[in-house]
Design an enzyme around this catalytic site. Sequence first.
Site, PDB file in Angstrom:
ATOM      1  N   LYS A  13      44.213  34.271  51.282  1.00 40.21           N
ATOM      2  CA  LYS A  13      44.048  34.653  49.880  1.00 40.21           C
ATOM      3  C   LYS A  13      44.611  33.526  49.019  1.00 40.21           C
ATOM      4  CE  LYS A  13      45.329  38.124  46.469  1.00 40.21           C
ATOM      5  NZ  LYS A  13      45.935  39.425  46.228  1.00 40.21           N
ATOM      6  N   LYS A  20      39.477  35.155  50.516  1.00 38.45           N
ATOM      7  CA  LYS A  20      39.366  35.585  49.129  1.00 38.45           C
ATOM      8  C   LYS A  20      39.871  34.523  48.187  1.00 38.45           C
ATOM      9  CE  LYS A  20      41.376  38.885  46.002  1.00 38.45           C
ATOM     10  NZ  LYS A  20      42.347  39.903  45.784  1.00 38.45           N
TER      11      LYS A  20
END
Length: 305
Positions: free
Chosen positions: A176, A229
């Site tokens: 992330k 992400k």
Amino acid sequence: MVAETVVDRKKLIMPHFILEGERLREQIMSMPGISRVSSDNLLRDLESDYKLGIDKILLFGIPDTKDEEASGAYDRNGVVQLALREIKKHLPGILVITDVCLCEYMSHGHCGVVDNGEILNDPSLELLARTALSHAESGADMVAPSDMMDGRVRAIRDRLDAGGFDDLPILSYSAKYASAFYGPFREAAGSAPQFGDRSTYQMDCRNAIEAGKEVLLDIEEGADIVMVKPALSYLDVIYRIRNLVDVPLCAYNVSGEYAMVKAMAKLGYGDEERLVKEIMNSIFRAGADMVISYHTRDIYRNSWF
Ligand code: PBG
């Protein structure tokens, strides 16, 4: 016939933002079509979505009150826990994944415990584990830690096992990145950090090799599905991880990516259907097995896939 990529809409996951209270529906300005809703309205939305065929969701809670211990995150009667029990009672056919993080519940908006202006990794693990267990106890089918503290997958796995949830899977936000594309989400969740940023725990966009390390560590700790992400600026990372590991790979098509498409469509700078199709094909072509996307409802409603 020769198309290499075929998007299956059954592999899409629809995110939802839940408010405390009743009869609430607040449109998120930067994300047309997406609202923050109280659980009664959430059930209505889920029911109509389920009729369209949407049966996989990701839940985010937006509590009324926040504090320095994120107590709302692991409260048995917290916003997510209450909604989970309602969903499981009325719509048992929906696969419910919960986002496990502290930022929405912390007064300072960081994803971990803060002391003297510093985000503390290890003390955060206990709170994250507690949060995951309480989601499991309220009926979550899968938990998705998004905080990026080191060691949290193991802490959550251990706590779930000890609590009798040894078969509950973990979808880890493994790679992330600290991203400007989360802007609309932070407006939606009211979770922007009050000081500093998330660069001490989220990843640096210049690094891709490191994503491999993060993913391998998470798998070793017990992650069943790993995630990259955001999606669009990180298609190379998705491709890299796909070739590195053999567990299912999820990509998160985040709020800012959604907002860009909606803004373009609104201004007449692009055709929404073509934009969404191209984006989805790219993410699956890069190697994602499943995608979390705010476009999910539009895709089902308009039969874009
Ligand atoms: C919470 C969390 C964030 C997102 C998912 N979980 C925001 C952040 O890390 O600041 C972003 C989702 C999106 O932008 O759609 N940690």
